[in-house]
Design a protein around this motif. Structure first.
Motif, PDB file in Angstrom:
ATOM      1  N   CYS A   1       0.303  -1.115  -0.169  1.00 28.88           N
ATOM      2  CA  CYS A   1       0.065   0.063   0.019  1.00 28.88           C
ATOM      3  C   CYS A   1       1.042   1.413  -0.170  1.00 28.88           C
ATOM      4  CB  CYS A   1      -0.695  -0.417   1.097  1.00 28.88           C
ATOM      5  SG  CYS A   1      -2.131   1.337   1.353  1.00 28.88           S
ATOM      6  N   THR A   2       0.538   2.650  -1.021  1.00 25.72           N
ATOM      7  CA  THR A   2       1.095   3.596  -0.816  1.00 25.72           C
ATOM      8  C   THR A   2       0.682   4.952   0.437  1.00 25.72           C
ATOM      9  OG1 THR A   2       0.234   3.798  -3.621  1.00 25.72           O
ATOM     10  CG2 THR A   2       2.497   2.760  -2.756  1.00 25.72           C
ATOM     11  N   GLY A   3      -0.999   4.604   0.167  1.00 30.70           N
ATOM     12  CA  GLY A   3      -1.666   5.414   0.601  1.00 30.70           C
ATOM     13  C   GLY A   3      -2.649   6.597  -0.262  1.00 30.70           C
ATOM     14  N   CYS A   4      -2.702   6.239  -1.591  1.00 30.84           N
ATOM     15  CA  CYS A   4      -3.134   6.558  -2.172  1.00 30.84           C
ATOM     16  C   CYS A   4      -4.493   7.316  -1.705  1.00 30.84           C
ATOM     17  CB  CYS A   4      -3.263   6.333  -3.780  1.00 30.84           C
ATOM     18  SG  CYS A   4      -4.360   4.890  -3.740  1.00 30.84           S
ATOM     19  N   GLY A   5      -5.533   6.381  -1.765  1.00 29.18           N
ATOM     20  CA  GLY A   5      -6.771   6.465  -0.505  1.00 29.18           C
ATOM     21  C   GLY A   5      -7.554   6.175  -2.136  1.00 29.18           C
ATOM     22  N   VAL A   6      -7.548   5.713  -2.935  1.00 27.64           N
ATOM     23  CA  VAL A   6      -8.697   5.132  -3.694  1.00 27.64           C
ATOM     24  C   VAL A   6      -9.201   4.540  -3.644  1.00 27.64           C
ATOM     25  CG1 VAL A   6      -8.459   4.575  -6.321  1.00 27.64           C
ATOM     26  CG2 VAL A   6      -6.764   6.386  -5.693  1.00 27.64           C
ATOM     27  N   CYS A   7      -8.829   3.322  -2.831  1.00 33.34           N
ATOM     28  CA  CYS A   7      -9.879   2.355  -2.669  1.00 33.34           C
ATOM     29  C   CYS A   7     -11.001   3.011  -1.863  1.00 33.34           C
ATOM     30  CB  CYS A   7      -8.918   0.950  -1.802  1.00 33.34           C
ATOM     31  SG  CYS A   7      -8.020   1.697   0.140  1.00 33.34           S
ATOM     32  N   ASN A   8     -10.573   3.747  -0.730  1.00 36.30           N
ATOM     33  CA  ASN A   8     -11.835   4.186   0.388  1.00 36.30           C
ATOM     34  C   ASN A   8     -12.561   5.022  -0.342  1.00 36.30           C
ATOM     35  OD1 ASN A   8     -10.184   6.324   0.262  1.00 36.30           O
ATOM     36  ND2 ASN A   8     -10.577   6.841   2.343  1.00 36.30           N
ATOM     37  N   GLN A   9     -12.507   5.034  -1.244  1.00 36.74           N
ATOM     38  CA  GLN A   9     -13.825   6.416  -2.267  1.00 36.74           C
ATOM     39  C   GLN A   9     -14.493   5.249  -2.712  1.00 36.74           C
ATOM     40  OE1 GLN A   9     -11.245  10.084  -4.029  1.00 36.74           O
ATOM     41  NE2 GLN A   9     -10.293   8.754  -3.388  1.00 36.74           N
ATOM     42  N   THR A  10     -14.318   3.921  -3.654  1.00 40.67           N
ATOM     43  CA  THR A  10     -14.572   3.162  -4.141  1.00 40.67           C
ATOM     44  C   THR A  10     -15.263   2.566  -2.712  1.00 40.67           C
ATOM     45  OG1 THR A  10     -13.255   1.154  -4.049  1.00 40.67           O
ATOM     46  CG2 THR A  10     -13.129   2.943  -5.892  1.00 40.67           C
ATOM     47  N   CYS A  11     -14.863   2.081  -0.948  1.00 37.64           N
ATOM     48  CA  CYS A  11     -16.007   1.158  -1.218  1.00 37.64           C
ATOM     49  C   CYS A  11     -17.430   1.450  -0.506  1.00 37.64           C
ATOM     50  CB  CYS A  11     -15.245   0.863   0.474  1.00 37.64           C
ATOM     51  SG  CYS A  11     -16.151  -0.102   2.083  1.00 37.64           S
ATOM     52  N   PRO A  12     -18.639   0.370  -1.054  1.00 35.30           N
ATOM     53  CA  PRO A  12     -19.832   1.088  -0.968  1.00 35.30           C
ATOM     54  C   PRO A  12     -20.086   1.368   0.454  1.00 35.30           C
ATOM     55  CG  PRO A  12     -19.820  -0.952  -2.090  1.00 35.30           C
ATOM     56  CD  PRO A  12     -18.454  -0.656  -1.740  1.00 35.30           C
ATOM     57  N   PHE A  13     -19.267   0.351   1.660  1.00 39.66           N
ATOM     58  CA  PHE A  13     -19.629   1.532   3.042  1.00 39.66           C
ATOM     59  C   PHE A  13     -19.378   1.353   4.466  1.00 39.66           C
ATOM     60  CE2 PHE A  13     -21.241  -3.038   0.761  1.00 39.66           C
ATOM     61  CZ  PHE A  13     -22.665  -3.060   1.379  1.00 39.66           C
ATOM     62  N   ASP A  14     -18.494   1.989   3.323  1.00 38.94           N
ATOM     63  CA  ASP A  14     -17.480   3.385   4.124  1.00 38.94           C
ATOM     64  C   ASP A  14     -16.722   2.465   5.113  1.00 38.94           C
ATOM     65  OD1 ASP A  14     -16.533   5.483   4.751  1.00 38.94           O
ATOM     66  OD2 ASP A  14     -17.885   6.421   6.189  1.00 38.94           O
ATOM     67  N   ALA A  15     -16.425   0.952   4.853  1.00 37.91           N
ATOM     68  CA  ALA A  15     -15.027   0.609   5.570  1.00 37.91           C
ATOM     69  C   ALA A  15     -13.992   0.856   5.593  1.00 37.91           C
ATOM     70  CB  ALA A  15     -15.855  -1.293   5.628  1.00 37.91           C
ATOM     71  N   ILE A  16     -13.928   1.324   4.974  1.00 34.45           N
ATOM     72  CA  ILE A  16     -11.748   1.652   4.650  1.00 34.45           C
ATOM     73  C   ILE A  16     -11.753   2.688   4.676  1.00 34.45           C
ATOM     74  CG2 ILE A  16     -10.076   1.557   2.830  1.00 34.45           C
ATOM     75  CD1 ILE A  16     -11.408  -0.220   0.796  1.00 34.45           C
ATOM     76  N   LYS A  17     -11.268   3.242   6.007  1.00 32.65           N
ATOM     77  CA  LYS A  17     -10.157   4.679   6.598  1.00 32.65           C
ATOM     78  C   LYS A  17      -9.206   4.750   6.277  1.00 32.65           C
ATOM     79  CE  LYS A  17     -14.982   6.939   7.438  1.00 32.65           C
ATOM     80  NZ  LYS A  17     -15.156   7.868   5.974  1.00 32.65           N
TER      81      LYS A  17
END
Length: 637
Positions: free
Chosen positions: A612-628
């Motif tokens: 992980c490089t901390g780009c934050g793209v994944c937490n913008q795609t999670c429909p359940f707000d489970a990545i922070k």
């Protein structure tokens, strides 16, 4: 095989006195040879497998002007300007790059040079990293210029020194054709001292020679070029990089060029037959006397070469013109494949078939088939944190929001890392053609399809060949959206600078060309720069641009993550909140990021902290707000 001195042009006394042995890649050996020849100007456009030549020159001797050009045409023209003054220059490019430089190459052959000029073009049989298996030896025939090809790193080092002597002796540029195996093979290479030639640049006015608008002058220069090529052929008949070896009295001939010479030497001791070998480094002009004299001593011969059957065709023409009734085998006769890179197994099979010990049907080498059965399938992927992932995710999401769907609007790709967006799960681009073609293809389709077409192009590729088609789109008011994916480097070939970075290969301070200011100056009315890590802002900009009639440009600007990692500037990394994660895999399916891992035991997604490089793209795609991000969790607490 008979013992042969590898490089007879240099006496053992000279080598012992002036040379030291170094472990070098072929490209590094070429760089040493160029510096030992007194090169003062080296340029080109980065492209595997040729890139390391200019980089090595820049590292070994920064005072040499060793800097990248926007494209190969510009590089060759700049180097020609240097060679016109009597100084020595080098131009490097990969196989397809010579297509871009072909225009000046043809005229440069007519004008000739004063100082030595070598055009290094690295062909890529395979192909390993290129669009095609283009064989650039044919450019020698088209341009009427000599072509040299080394067989290994030591010969590459020595042969390029000869290339500069040849270029100046006959006042013509020399095409130096290499292949991937020579460029990237590492071997012990004897090198010498760098040379600084005692020359001052002088350019004399000569209209007939340098002005191609002179028709009568062109005919004279064409005649001069033909006569020069004939003299070079005569020299090639006795030059030391061509030689004959093998058992005395052998009646089976092998004519071989380049890297496959090493395969011939490897497999011959394992074959129960006597062969005579003619090793060539000069595919064009073919040293016909040397070749025909060799053919007179054998009953039949096979031509072994990487790429197209160029040498085979030339040998057959020479035999026909000399009325020699000697059977000549090779790629055209099916003894070797027309596609792909040669291997020792392929050469061995061809020689066995030649002496009647193998069936007529070509079979895949057993060890290659075995290796393929063992190798896991591992498609290339964008790096974790690659800004292009966010750019294409935003494009696809914007089209979805506009109810245009995945298959209603063509998305053209270009040459660069972002071509990996063709793979699942993004499957974004529809085409990847040649440098700059994404915009040109979009231009044409926008006319006939009566809709806005999307072109995506990298920053280095934009400077290489994307500005001209954008100008055409502006000039004709074509309905295209051009997304310039500005990752601040030429990432695909190893992070070389380009005009948009202001960087230099040797540390010189250059001006940085502002892409947004340039595009606006060209006349694009809708121009917006976005951060591709911000999916919402990028998506909204794309939706807005799709509503604009006429050309629109979005610059997705975020530095390639690899230099960021190397500088140790990675910030905080997101975490998965297990209680919220449903295991739906939306983050994985929407981004394809290698740092996202689904755990079948917990039925949850986890983030690999090493990747992980901390780009934050994944937490913008999670429909359940489970990545922070941890900082977000602290604020929430």
């Amino acid at each position: 095989m008979g013992a042969v001195e590898a490089y007879p042009s240099n006496s053992s006394e000279e080598r012992a006195e002036k040379r030291e042995k170094k472990l070098l890649m072929g490209n590094e050996a070429i760089a040493y040879g160029a510096l030992e020849s007194g090169v003062v100007f080296a340029t080109g456009y980065p492209g595997t497998p040729s890139t390391e030549v200019v980089e090595t020159i820049a590292k070994l001797k920064p005072e040499v002007f060793a800097e990248w050009a926007p494209n190969e045409k510009v590089a060759l023209e700049e180097a020609a300007g240097v060679a016109y003054t009597g100084l020595r220059a080098l131009v490097t490019m990969k196989c397809v790059g010579l297509n871009v430089a072909a225009d000046p190459l043809m005229s440069l052959a007519y004008s000739g040079v004063e100082g030595g000029l070598v055009v290094l073009v690295a062909d890529d049989p395979g192909p390993h990293t290129s669009q095609t298996e283009q064989d650039d030896r044919y450019y020698g025939k088209i341009s009427l210029l000599p072509v040299l090809e080394p067989a290994d790193p030591q010969e590459a080092h020595d042969l390029i020194k000869y290339a500069y002597e040849l270029s100046e002796r006959y006042k013509v540029p020399v095409i130096f054709r290499t292949t991937t195996r020579v460029n990237h093979t590492t071997a012990d290479v004897e090198v010498g001292e760098f040379v600084e030639l005692d020359r001052k640049p002088v350019f004399k006015k000569d209209i007939e020679r340098y002005v191609r608008a002179s028709m009568e002058g062109n005919r004279k220069r064409h005649k001069w070029l033909n006569e020069t090529l004939a003299k070079i052929e005569e020299e090639f008949n006795s030059m030391s990089f061509n030689w004959i070896e093998g058992k005395e009295g052998a009646r089976i001939g092998i004519i071989v060029e380049g890297a496959p010479y090493n395969y011939v030497r490897e497999v011959l001791p394992k074959i129960n037959a006597d062969f005579k070998v003619l090793k060539l480094s000069t595919p064009h002009p073919l040293p016909r006397k040397l070749v025909t004299d060799f053919l007179k001593t054998v009953d039949y011969a096979i031509v072994i070469e990487d790429g197209a059957p160029f040498l085979e065709e030339e040998v057959k023409i020479a035999a026909y013109e000399s009325a020699l009734n000697v059977p000549i085998y090779g790629k055209r006769t099916g003894h070797l494949p027309l596609e792909g890179e040669l291997t020792p197994s392929l050469v061995r099979n061809a020689l066995l078939r030649l002496i009647g010990e193998e069936s007529e049907t070509y079979e895949k080498p057993e060890e290659v088939a075995y290796a393929e059965s063992l190798a896991p399938k591992r498609p290339p992927v964008m790096c974790p944190g690659c800004p292009h992932r966010g750019s294409y995710r935003a494009v696809l999401d914007a089209l979805r929001d506009l109810k245009l769907g995945r298959y209603k609007v063509p998305i053209h790709g270009d040459i660069g890392c972002y071509a990996l967006s063709l793979l699942p799960p993004l499957e974004a681009i529809w085409t990847e053609y040649v440098m700059g073609a994404s915009i040109s293809l979009a231009n044409g389709q926008s006319v006939v399809m009566d809709k806005k077409i999307i072109a995506t192009i990298g920053d280095s590729t934009f400077f290489h060949n994307g500005i001209q088609p954008l100008i055409d789109a502006i000039y004709k008011n074509l309905n295209v959206l051009v997304m310039i994916l500005d990752n601040r480097t030429t990432a695909m070939t190893g992070h070389q600078p380009h005009p948009g970075t202001g960087g230099s290969e040797t540390g010189r301070k250059f001006n940085e060309i502002d892409i947004e200011a340039l595009v606006k100056a060209l006349g694009v009315k809708y121009v917006k720069t976005v951060d591709p890590y911000d999916l919402k802002a990028t998506r909204e900009a794309i939706k807005e641009a799709m509503q604009i009639e006429g050309p629109a440009v979005i610059i997705a600007k975020r530095e390639c993550v690899i230099p960021v990692i190397r500088r140790g500037e990675i910030g905080e990394k997101p975490v998965v909140i297990e209680d919220k994660c449903t295991g739906c895999k939306a983050c994985i399916l929407l981004t394809g990021c290698p740092a996202l891992v689904y755990d079948p035991e917990t039925k949850k997604v986890r983030i690999d902290e090493l990747l992980c490089t901390g780009c934050g793209v994944c937490n913008q795609t999670c429909p359940f707000d489970a990545i922070k991000f941890p900082s977000e969790l602290e604020k929430g607490a």
